[in-house]
Write a protein that holds these residues in place. Structure first.
Motif, PDB file in Angstrom:
ATOM      1  N   LEU A 195       0.809  -1.169   0.133  1.00 41.85           N
ATOM      2  CA  LEU A 195      -0.112   0.002   0.044  1.00 41.85           C
ATOM      3  C   LEU A 195       0.685   1.384  -0.201  1.00 41.85           C
ATOM      4  N   THR A 196       2.111   1.223   0.467  1.00 43.71           N
ATOM      5  CA  THR A 196       2.911   2.298   0.678  1.00 43.71           C
ATOM      6  C   THR A 196       3.012   3.224  -0.641  1.00 43.71           C
ATOM      7  N   PRO A 197       3.411   2.318  -1.870  1.00 39.58           N
ATOM      8  CA  PRO A 197       3.713   3.285  -3.033  1.00 39.58           C
ATOM      9  C   PRO A 197       2.206   4.051  -3.434  1.00 39.58           C
TER      10      PRO A 197
ATOM     11  N   GLY B  99      -6.910  -2.627 -16.346  1.00 45.68           N
ATOM     12  CA  GLY B  99      -7.235  -1.792 -15.172  1.00 45.68           C
ATOM     13  C   GLY B  99      -7.956  -0.525 -15.508  1.00 45.68           C
ATOM     14  N   GLU B 100      -7.802   0.101 -16.586  1.00 43.80           N
ATOM     15  CA  GLU B 100      -8.543   1.195 -17.080  1.00 43.80           C
ATOM     16  C   GLU B 100     -10.042   0.728 -17.048  1.00 43.80           C
ATOM     17  N   ALA B 161      -6.585  -9.686  -6.375  1.00 46.85           N
ATOM     18  CA  ALA B 161      -8.061  -9.377  -6.500  1.00 46.85           C
ATOM     19  C   ALA B 161      -8.498  -8.653  -5.119  1.00 46.85           C
ATOM     20  N   THR B 162      -8.115  -8.876  -3.895  1.00 49.59           N
ATOM     21  CA  THR B 162      -8.545  -8.226  -2.981  1.00 49.59           C
ATOM     22  C   THR B 162      -8.213  -6.801  -2.725  1.00 49.59           C
ATOM     23  N   LEU B 163      -6.924  -6.445  -3.310  1.00 49.18           N
ATOM     24  CA  LEU B 163      -6.292  -5.259  -3.224  1.00 49.18           C
ATOM     25  C   LEU B 163      -7.375  -4.315  -4.275  1.00 49.18           C
ATOM     26  N   THR B 198      -2.902   2.610 -10.180  1.00 47.37           N
ATOM     27  CA  THR B 198      -3.061   1.947  -8.699  1.00 47.37           C
ATOM     28  C   THR B 198      -3.662   0.520  -9.082  1.00 47.37           C
ATOM     29  N   VAL B 199      -4.635   0.408  -9.801  1.00 48.17           N
ATOM     30  CA  VAL B 199      -5.349  -0.845 -10.134  1.00 48.17           C
ATOM     31  C   VAL B 199      -4.663  -1.834 -10.971  1.00 48.17           C
ATOM     32  N   ASP B 200      -3.743  -1.012 -12.195  1.00 45.40           N
ATOM     33  CA  ASP B 200      -2.812  -1.763 -12.826  1.00 45.40           C
ATOM     34  C   ASP B 200      -1.845  -2.399 -11.952  1.00 45.40           C
ATOM     35  N   ARG B 201      -1.340  -1.674 -11.204  1.00 44.08           N
ATOM     36  CA  ARG B 201      -0.225  -2.293 -10.023  1.00 44.08           C
ATOM     37  C   ARG B 201      -0.502  -3.602  -9.425  1.00 44.08           C
TER      38      ARG B 201
END
Lengths: 210, 210
Positions: A195-197, B99-100, B161-163, B198-201
């Motif tokens: 989460l930090t990034p 992600g997008e 998936a949960t992230l 964020t979602v891509d990562r």
């Protein structure tokens, strides 16, 4: 609030210690009720809690709760007051560490019932109880906004703070309320690293098209 | 569920159109009740909804709701069934766009009451109602996991998936339920640009220490 306001996160268990050997005073009873209320609101949310359940949890007569707090609204407000005071402020820290400290502070908060219960009570109640929603808006607008790098405009600071809030509260919702695996039992160090990034970028990184 | 199950997001307003000129049939009445139930559960959550409010919203007698769905549990289950079917699956898309597309699909879902109400009903109810929490766990474990790049282990896919779920549902919580500004009125294109990295990562990027 009166000078006898309870520090939410003192963690001393004082009231319980004092109880042995003598009759509890009014202030001690009031603190016992607030602790019981935090547990009940955290477990059931505002809508699911009743004065009767809180009285049972605190081992007092429901009339005593009415005497101290007048209504369920009143006991909720007192129980969650300052519930976010324990979210750490990283202003005196090196800028590069702010995101990690914020994530760690948030995870620490959830690791101790004294600090977790009032925040969980707000999170469980906010979707259906306006007063809890207002407290959440305050938390993010006031305290999280303090993390945002100085020198950005008001709107951008607000957007950055709410983005951080969306990730941290989304984490709490899935990890600690709904308990989705494998997130719910993930090692806290893993969560900090993952989460930090994200939080760093929301706080101070490039947010095209800002 | 019977073959007369309602498509959650057909958006045709058929029942309303049909009503003019002739008496509604049982199936039409059932669909009217489900639509009313989605609006009530979305507005008040499971705990705040009553059979009486749903009956009033649907303009039918509460006994009729009992006849069709037996209990509040029954009408909730029917009202939110397939509520996440509209979350788009991007499997046939170029990997870089996943992600997008997921962020856009999630925002589109919130822009239309037909698709928003059942999801909002689940989100508002999950913190205090176990059945709604189970539906959320299913959504993330089953549907969001389909987005995760192939070739990773089961645990890693689940964590990714949960992230993603934590960020998207945290966004919905703050933007559409608690309505924190300036996030609540931010331009959807801004949200897409800010959340996509964020979602891509989380979906496919480096997640030290995985």
């Amino acid at each position: 609030m009166a000078p006898d306001a309870e520090p939410v996160a003192d963690g001393t268990g004082r009231a319980r210690g004092r109880r042995s050997g003598r009759r509890p005073g009014a202030n001690e009873t009031r603190l016992d009720i607030l602790r019981a209320a935090r547990r009940i609101f955290a477990a059931y949310g505002y809508g699911g809690a009743t004065m009767r359940t809180i009285a049972h949890e605190a081992d007092v007569d429901a009339a005593l709760i009415h005497h101290f707090f007048v209504s369920k609204e009143g006991v909720f407000a007192a129980a969650v007051e300052d519930s976010f005071a324990c979210v750490p402020i990283a202003a005196d820290d090196a800028p590069g560490d702010v995101g990690e400290r914020l994530v760690r502070g948030f995870l620490d908060l959830w690791s101790n019932p004294d600090t977790r219960d009032p925040v969980l009570a707000v999170l469980r109640s906010a979707p259906t109880y306006d007063e809890a929603a207002r407290l959440l808006r305050d938390l993010i607008g006031r305290r999280v906004a303090e993390y945002v790098a100085e020198g950005v405009g008001h709107d951008e600071a607000g957007l950055r703070a709410t983005l951080v809030g969306s990730q941290l509260l989304g984490l709490a919702l899935l990890r600690d309320v709904v308990k989705v695996e494998p997130l719910a039992s993930a090692d806290p160090e893993t969560i900090v690293r993952v989460l930090t990034p994200t939080v760093d970028r929301y706080l101070a990184g490039e947010l095209d098209p800002l």
